[in-house]
Design an enzyme around this catalytic site. Structure first.
Site, mmCIF file in Angstrom:
data_model
loop_
_atom_site.group_PDB
_atom_site.id
_atom_site.type_symbol
_atom_site.label_atom_id
_atom_site.label_comp_id
_atom_site.label_asym_id
_atom_site.label_seq_id
_atom_site.Cartn_x
_atom_site.Cartn_y
_atom_site.Cartn_z
ATOM 1 C CG ASP A 133 -2.102 -0.884 1.108
ATOM 2 O OD1 ASP A 133 -2.440 -1.265 -0.023
ATOM 3 O OD2 ASP A 133 -2.704 -1.217 2.147
ATOM 4 N NE ARG A 181 -5.222 -1.795 -4.135
ATOM 5 C CZ ARG A 181 -4.719 -2.161 -2.961
ATOM 6 N NH1 ARG A 181 -4.132 -1.261 -2.183
ATOM 7 N NH2 ARG A 181 -4.770 -3.417 -2.569
#
Length: 304
Positions: A133, A181
Site C-alpha cells: 500500500d 493498483r
C-alpha cells in the site's frame, strides 16, 4: 466549505496517535464494523469466504501503520505471515495488502526490507501476491525504491500509485510491467506535491489508468466512482484491452450493489477487506474521502 472542514477534521484525527491508541481498546465503534471485517484472522477469512461465494475476489489488509518499535514491526510481520498461511489453508481467493511503516520503515530501512522478504517468501509458497500500500507522500519514494529492490527477486509484489500526486504519471511510466493498483489518494497532502481540485485529480486518474492499460500491464482500478468505472469500461472496449488485463477494486462495506453488478457483467471485482484492532486511522480516512460516509459513523454511534 463544510465538506472541506469535515475532511480536514477526519484526516487530522486519523493521524492522532492518542486517539488511535485509545480506539484499540474501544473495539469496532461508530459504524466501523460495517467497513472493517472483524479483529482476528478467523473473522477476516470468514468474510472473505462469504465474498468469494458471491463471485468477488479479495485482498486482506491487517490494519496498522507507523509503528515505533522493532517489536511491533516483528509482530506485524508475523501476523501477516500467519494471514497468508491461513488464506492458503482455507483455499480462499484472496491476496494480501501491507503497509511498509507497519513493518518498520520508519525504524530502519533494511529491517523493513527483511520483514517484507519474509512475507513475500510465504506468499510465494502459496502462489499468492502481495500489494504494498502507498502511504503519505513522505514515504512515497522510499516505498518505490524498496519495490524495485524486491522485484529483483520476487515477481509476486506490486504497489499503489495515487493520482492526486503530481508525480503519479511519471511513476506509472517508470513502473511499466509491474502490477499496480491505481487510486485517487486518501491522505492530506500539500498543494506543492498534490492536486487539490477534484476535477484535476479525476483527469489525472484517468490519464494514469489509460497509460498503464495501454502498456499491457495488469492494472487494478480502485474506485467507487461510477463515472470513472464507466470511462474505464469504454476505454478498454475501444482499445481492445481484454478483461483479463485489469480488475476493479472497492472497499469492504462500500457500494456492494455496484460490486455485484460488475461481477455479473463479467469483470473481476476485488474487495479490499481490512481487519484488526488498529482500525481508527483507516476509518477516519474513509470518512474524510466522502461526506456521505459520515452516515456510517452516525448510524453506528446512535445504535450503541
Amino acid at each position: 466549505m463544510l465538506a472541506e472542514v469535515s475532511k480536514n477534521v477526519f484526516l487530522h484525527a486519523s493521524q492522532n496517535k492518542a486517539l488511535n491508541k485509545a480506539a484499540k481498546k474501544w473495539g469496532l465503534r461508530f459504524g466501523a464494523a460495517q467497513v472493517v471485517a472483524g479483529d482476528t484472522i478467523e473473522h477476516a477469512i470468514k468474510k472473505v469466504r462469504e465474498l468469494n461465494e458471491k463471485g468477488l475476489v479479495c485482498t486482506l489488509d491487517h490494519l496498522g501503520e507507523f509503528v515505533s518499535s522493532r517489536e511491533e514491526a516483528i509482530e506485524a510481520t508475523q501476523y501477516n505471515v500467519r494471514t497468508l498461511e491461513a488464506m492458503g489453508q482455507a483455499g480462499v481467493t484472496c491476496n494480501l495488502s501491507v503497509k511498509m511503516t507497519q513493518l518498520g520503515l520508519d525504524i530502519d530501512r533494511s529491517f523493513c526490507v527483511e520483514n517484507m522478504r519474509r512475507i513475500l517468501e510465504t506468499a510465494k509458497k502459496y502462489d499468492n501476491f502481495v500489494r504494498i500500500d502507498m502511504e503519505d507522500y513522505a514515504h512515497c519514494q522510499m516505498t518505490l525504491d524498496i519495490l524495485r529492490e524486491l522485484r529483483e527477486t520476487f515477481d509476486n509484489v506490486g504497489t499503489v500509485i495515487q493520482a492526486y500526486l503530481f508525480r503519479a504519471e511519471q511513476d506509472v511510466k517508470e513502473l511499466k510491467g509491474i502490477p499496480l493498483r491505481l487510486v485517487k489518494g486518501a491522505y492530506q497532502e500539500s498543494p506543492t506535491v498534490a492536486f487539490q481540485d477534484k476535477a484535476q485529480i479525476d483527469e489525472n486518474y484517468m490519464r494514469i489508468i489509460e497509460e498503464h492499460l495501454l502498456s499491457g500491464t495488469y492494472t487494478a482500478i480502485a474506485s467507487h466512482d461510477h463515472n470513472i468505472i464507466a470511462k474505464v469500461k469504454e476505454f478498454a472496449h475501444k482499445n481492445n484491452i481484454p478483461r483479463t488485463q485489469f480488475e476493479f477494486q472497492m472497499l469492504y462495506g462500500f457500494r456492494t450493489d455496484m460490486q455485484l453488478s460488475l461481477v455479473k457483467e463479467g469483470y473481476t471485482m476485488r474487495v479490499y477487506v481490512p481487519f484488526g484492532n488498529d482500525w481508527f486511522g483507516y476509518f477516519m480516512r474513509r470518512l474524510a474521502e466522502r461526506p456521505q460516509n459520515v452516515a456510517f459513523a452516525l448510524k453506528g454511534f446512535f445504535s450503541k
